[in-house]
Design an enzyme around this catalytic site. Structure first.
Site, PDB file in Angstrom:
ATOM      1  N   CYS A 137      44.021  43.549  44.512  1.00  0.00           N
ATOM      2  CA  CYS A 137      42.565  43.452  44.356  1.00  0.00           C
ATOM      3  C   CYS A 137      42.227  42.186  43.583  1.00  0.00           C
ATOM      4  O   CYS A 137      43.041  41.689  42.808  1.00  0.00           O
ATOM      5  CB  CYS A 137      42.095  44.691  43.600  1.00  0.00           C
ATOM      6  SG  CYS A 137      40.360  44.701  43.118  1.00  0.00           S
TER       7      CYS A 137
ATOM      8  N   SER B 145      40.450  41.909  41.055  1.00  0.00           N
ATOM      9  CA  SER B 145      40.464  42.135  39.602  1.00  0.00           C
ATOM     10  C   SER B 145      41.832  41.751  39.027  1.00  0.00           C
ATOM     11  O   SER B 145      41.915  41.285  37.888  1.00  0.00           O
ATOM     12  CB  SER B 145      40.163  43.599  39.283  1.00  0.00           C
ATOM     13  OG  SER B 145      38.887  43.940  39.763  1.00  0.00           O
TER      14      SER B 145
END
Ligand code: APR
Ligand code: ZN
Ligand code: ZN
Length: 365
Positions: free
Chosen positions: A38, A40
């Site tokens: 991801c 993030s």
């Protein structure tokens, strides 16, 4: 066991032998089977999210409970689980008012890279290694708080269970829980990545009549149509705000979602909503960044600028619901997995995320 460790910001992860302590009171050990890559995680590598190094990244994952610590009652050895990076406490003010997504206990440690008690379970040569927020899924095994392991049916493929834990709940939840998009609405989505594709399919599921996908990669924009996008804009070729205005009879959209995490694109999202419209910020910007919007327009155009964390969801309730929607053919999860990697190939997966080619790259163990 092996895990991928970030030692220095901006550098590749090192796949190496890492020690893992036994699960302590209220914790469980999970043998990882799948982990999504991801943005993030990339934010931590870029020092955009300020977490301490060395750290085991990865927060979108699923696996099998392999050992449980004292007092654990919610899961047992052998259970299949999808991980949850906001293991809420159930006791703080926000949990009590029904908002476990912003639980004080979980958010306190999220940027510390530790377990809830402030200590770590991973180490190398006796030195502590942190874990990304209460999960650390780029690892053959991890130890997490009991509440971070959400049981799922054994017939759910691990890749899909993993994705439900971040990009699906975050994207679909932003539409359903935060914006509450009504049928017939017009929607724009800036950033067609793993999370953005789920905002797109969430908006289509909510009955939006127009879903405008905005990205910089033509191949991916083309794929958004299969998830319900009705229009696409390549932000490298045209000004997305002007393009949205021209696609909406100069009104702007009812809802614009920012799914990248940059002040400029958040401003664009706000500026492409119509009077009475709502811009929802899903992307994570660095903690020191600010956004500038026209102050007069907020009241005079009755606009809303709102944030959404974990899709304002509750993993224990929402993961099973989202998986049921997939089984019912209303959410497409299989096609989100555009490429798979081994743990040793994690840096290749991150490079592909940065180039924007994948919808979701997934590590299989
Ligand atoms: N304009 C339009 N699209 C852009 C721009 C831009 N200026 N910059 C990047 N993009 C596109 C990329 O091409 C990519 O397709 O945004 C997409 C981002 O997707 P991913 O890298 O897959 O990121 P994702 O994992 O979906 O996360 C998006 O949500 O949860 C947060 O921390 C996460 O901030 C991140 C955001
Ligand atoms: Zn994520
Ligand atoms: Zn709480």
């Amino acid at each position: 066991m092996k895990a991928a460790v970030l030692h220095n910001y901006g550098q590749e992860l090192k796949v190496q032998d890492v020690d893992l302590q036994e699960p302590q009171k209220g914790e469980v050990r999970v043998k990882m089977k799948a982990a999504g890559i991801c943005h993030s995680d990339q934010h931590v590598i870029d020092a955009h999210l300020p977490l301490p190094v060395p750290i085991v990244l990865g927060h979108e994952g699923a696996g099998i409970v392999d050992a449980v610590g004292e007092g654990v009652s919610g899961v047992k050895e052998g259970d299949h689980v999808a991980l949850n990076w906001v293991p809420s406490c159930g006791k703080c003010h926000y949990c009590r008012i029904g908002r476990p997504d912003v639980c004080d206990e979980a958010s306190k440690t999220a940027l510390m890279g530790t377990m809830l008690d402030g200590t770590t379970r991973f180490s190398v040569d006796g030195k502590n290694v942190h874990q990304f927020p209460l999960t650390g899924t780029f690892s053959e095994y991890t130890v997490v708080p009991e509440n971070a392991a959400v049981p799922v049916n054994k017939d759910v493929p691990f890749e899909l269970a993993a994705l439900v834990g971040c990009c699906v709940i975050t994207g679909v939840g932003a539409v359903m829980n935060t914006a509450k998009v009504e049928p017939g609405s017009t929607v724009a989505v800036i950033g067609a990545g793993g999370v953005g594709f789920n905002v797109i399919q969430g908006a289509a599921l909510a009955g939006a009549k127009q879903v405008i996908a905005i990205d910089m990669v033509d191949e991916k924009l083309e794929m958004t149509k299969q998830f319900g996008a009705t229009h696409t804009i390549n932000a490298k070729e045209e000004d997305p705000v002007k393009a949205v205005l021209s696609m909406t009879e100069r009104l702007g959209v009812d809802y614009a979602f920012e799914v990248i995490g940059r002040p400029e694109t958040i401003q664009n999202a706000y500026n492409m909503t119509k009077k009475t419209g709502m811009a929802v910020v899903v992307g994570i910007s660095a903690p020191n960044e600010s956004v500038s919007v026209n102050a007069f327009s907020l009241p005079s155009q009755s606009k809303t600028l709102k944030g959404s964390w974990l899709g304002q969801g509750n993993p224990h309730v929402d993961y099973p619901k989202l998986l049921d929607l997939n089984t019912a053919g209303k959410l497409e999860l299989e096609a989100l997995v555009s490429q798979t990697f081994s743990l040793d190939e994690v840096n290749e997966g991150l490079a592909q995320l940065k180039s924007g080619q994948n919808i979701r790259g997934v590590i299989r163990f």
